[in-house]
Design an enzyme around this catalytic site. Structure first.
Site, PDB file in Angstrom:
ATOM      1  N   GLU A 302       0.602  -1.271   0.015  1.00 13.27           N
ATOM      2  CA  GLU A 302       0.104  -0.083   0.132  1.00 13.27           C
ATOM      3  C   GLU A 302       0.787   1.319  -0.013  1.00 13.27           C
ATOM      4  OE1 GLU A 302      -3.885  -1.503   2.161  1.00 13.27           O
ATOM      5  OE2 GLU A 302      -2.349  -1.019   3.765  1.00 13.27           O
TER       6      GLU A 302
HETATM    7  C1  ACM Z   1      -1.814  -5.515   4.141  1.00  8.59           C
HETATM    8  O1  ACM Z   1      -2.901  -5.868   4.754  1.00  8.59           O
HETATM    9  N1  ACM Z   1      -1.731  -4.066   3.732  1.00  8.59           N
HETATM   10  C2  ACM Z   1      -0.735  -6.089   4.004  1.00  8.59           C
END
Ligand code: ACM
Length: 650
Positions: A302
């Site tokens: 992310e």
């Molecule tokens: C995640 O759940 N961002 C690894």
């Protein structure tokens, strides 16, 4: 009790061993249980044997001989070949054989960790019958299907103090898990003491961090149980808390503050500055003195490219090197980070976003966005672990998570590619758990995942899982975790007397909604009814078992189920008497209404079955549309239990 609900006729082994052959006999367990360790012997093995004996003592309510004696007279012989790896290792031999025959138990293993696994199985052979204690006689040979059987614990978003971490490790060991993936840094917190860069934990943690002594002790505690500790320092995103003390690491000027909200945020490390790499070099060097495992988790999930795209100096740096976008910059970042890790003797693990064609080959890929990333990684010749279906914060049932598999039918991988699939990890993300609730979200559901990762792939019977998991849950609790008293403990804070009784009873029939949807942040108390609820109350599978039994003509099961439907139907009236009296009644009014409807439909359908009648076509259609509206749906913050059983009666 109806037959459908009875505990297994043979002891409830979980995870199921590779081979079990039951004997007819039973070995009596009493204060004459003497123990011998033959072959290799060391303090870690002695401590493991000691822990097993203390647990048996508590069950027998009798002291057992403390001296570890000679083989000739011992009733429990532990025979070990060698110490195994000094630091728990992916390559550890965890196999063992356990032979309980003729009033004597022999546990044999190549390594100490193998013996530790076998001792857990031994404790599961205990049964109480005819007023006394026994070990059921059997010959067991066992070894894990996958070498990487893990649990991620996020302590960045909410901090779990050392005593909670110790209980989690004890619970993990009881179901033979062997990797603690410790998610130590987040936008919301930096949880490790750094003596080299003290502003990291001093300004990034609200004072909630592990001292270096606490980390060493926890890593040793894990090693004692054959559990590796893989630290995760998530980067370059999810790093706001680093920047509170060290804003110069970020890709945009500060100042920064600890993030309180949940989500994906813009602050991102600047990989183009040499000063970033100098700090990371020294920091990684410092951390390797605390975390001896060869694996090092780099995160990599992310990454919001906003700061990179918005920085003229970073854009210029990228242009000079022909890096065309943020993903290319992240691969460049990872490539340099991996070189640094190699210098410090560490090997990377990362979330599946890091998987680009140019990524160096040594990284283990952790799939979280979908199981396809695991298959893609293996097809590219990379090692991989599965997490996508096992997010404990999504509050799926044990049964749902149980049937997921790192190597599902039809995976299409060659034997060489299959060998690259190392196993998997359950993930306990901490937006919606605190130190007070985390154990109830991990245990006992983790038992289903532990079995998937340890036992033969063919072990897939969901009703049998639940029958054994109910027993195993008590074994997990005996080892440490506090999940069994969770609901009673939390309800006690917000209610007393009749109100407490009502909430406790209702929470046998309600489970938390899935991830998110609460509108809370890091500072919100998580002490509502949803927090007291358990993710998968036993009521659900028990009612399904009763419904199946009732369908096949078991009247006793039918009567038990009918009384449960009656209770469900009464919930709306019960909650109405509390309205205006108890402030948290509002948390359960919607789900009580749904339970009332389900209970009424259940009574109607079960009545038809018992009388050999059926609803009219118009009524059947109305019931179907009500079930579509009610079963598995969320009412307020809770979901009703019992709908699956009602559906079986249609
Ligand atoms: C995640 O759940 N961002 C690894």
């Amino acid at each position: 009790m109806a037959l459908a609900l009875q505990a297994p006729q043979v002891p409830a082994l979980l995870p199921v061993p590779s081979t079990v052959s039951w004997r007819d006999g039973r070995m009596p367990l009493d204060s004459t249980l003497t123990v011998a360790i033959v072959g290799h012997r060391d303090p870690r093995l002695e401590r493991a044997v000691g822990r097993a004996l203390r647990r048996l003592e508590a069950r027998l309510v009798q002291p057992l001989p403390r001296a570890i004696g000679g083989e000739a007279t011992a009733k429990l012989v532990v025979r070990v070949g060698n110490a195994g790896y000094a630091v728990p290792d992916l390559r550890e031999d965890e196999s063992y054989t356990l032979d309980v025959a003729g009033g004597r138990a022999t546990l044999a293993a190549t390594t100490v960790v193998g013996a530790i696994r076998g001792l857990e199985t031994l404790l599961q052979l205990h049964e109480v019958r005819d007023g006394t204690h026994w070990l059921r006689e059997a010959t067991i040979t066992d070894q894990p299907r996958f070498p990487w059987r893990g649990l991620l614990v996020d302590v960045g978003r909410h901090f779990h103090p050392p005593e909670v971490m110790r209980r989690i490790l004890d619970g993990m060991a009881s179901v033979k898990l062997n990797v603690l993936h410790w998610h130590l840094t987040e936008d919301q917190g930096f949880r490790v003491e750094s003596r080299a860069f003290p502003k990291l934990h001093q300004l990034g943690s609200d004072g909630e961090f592990y001292t270096q002594d606490e980390i060493r002790a926890l890593v040793a505690y894990a090693a004692d149980r054959g559990i590796r500790v893989v630290p995760e320092f998530d980067m370059p995103g999810h790093t706001t808390a680093w920047f509170v003390g060290h804003p110069e690491l970020a890709s945009a000027p500060g100042p920064y503050a600890i993030e309180r909200k949940w989500g994906v945020f813009k602050p991102t490390m600047d990989p183009t500055k040499e000063s970033t790499w100098r700090l990371l070099d020294a920091f990684i060097g410092e951390m390797t003195t605390l975390f001896p495992d060869r694996s090092w988790h780099v995160g990599g999930d992310e990454v919001d490219p906003a700061q990179w795209n918005g920085s003229p100096t970073i854009q210029q740096w990228m242009a000079q090197r022909g890096l065309k976008d943020a993903h290319a910059l992240q691969t460049a970042f990872n490539t340099r980070l991996f070189t640094l890790l190699a210098k410090h003797g560490r090997s990377p693990v990362g979330w599946d976003e890091i998987l680009t064609p140019d990524l160096p080959r040594e990284a283990v890929i952790q799939s979280w966005r979908g199981s396809n990333y695991l298959v893609d990684a293996a097809k590219q010749g990379r090692q991989a672990i599965l997490s996508a279906p096992w997010y404990l914060d999504h509050i799926k049932t044990s049964g749902e998570m149980y049937l997921e598999d790192p190597l599902p039918a039809g995976h299409g991988l060659t034997p060489a590619q299959q060998a690259l699939v190392l196993g998997g990890e359950a993930c306990m993300w901490a937006e919606y758990v605190t130190a007070e609730t985390v154990e109830s979200r991990i245990f006992p559901r983790i038992g289903a995942i532990a079995e998937r990762l340890w036992s033969p792939a063919s072990v897939r019977d969901v009703p049998d899982l639940y029958r054994r998991l109910e027993v195993a849950s008590r074994h997990m609790a005996e080892a440490g975790p506090t999940h069994e008293e969770h609901t009673a403990r939390m309800v006690r804070r917000f209610a007393s007397g009749e109100d407490a009784e009502f909430f406790t009873q209702l929470l046998d029939y309600a489970r938390p909604r899935g991830f998110a949807g609460r509108g809370t942040n890091q500072l919100s108390p998580l002490t509502r009814v949803i927090d007291a609820a358990r993710p998968d109350p036993w009521t659900e599978w028990r009612m399904v078992a009763l419904a199946e039994a009732a369908r096949s003509g078991d009247d006793e099961a039918g009567r038990m189920l009918m009384s449960q439907f009656g209770l469900m139907r009464a919930f709306p009236d019960m909650v109405r008497t509390m309205e205006g009296r108890h402030p948290l009644a509002r948390d359960v009014i919607p789900v009580a209404g749904a339970l009332g409807e389900l209970g009424a439909i259940g009574e109607e359908l079960l009545g038809h079955r018992m009388n050999g009648t059926s609803p009219s076509p118009a009524r059947a259609a109305a019931i179907d549309s009500a079930l579509t509206r009610l079963v598995g749906k969320t009412f307020g913050l809770l979901r009703p239990v019992g709908g699956e059983a009602v559906k079986r009666l249609r």
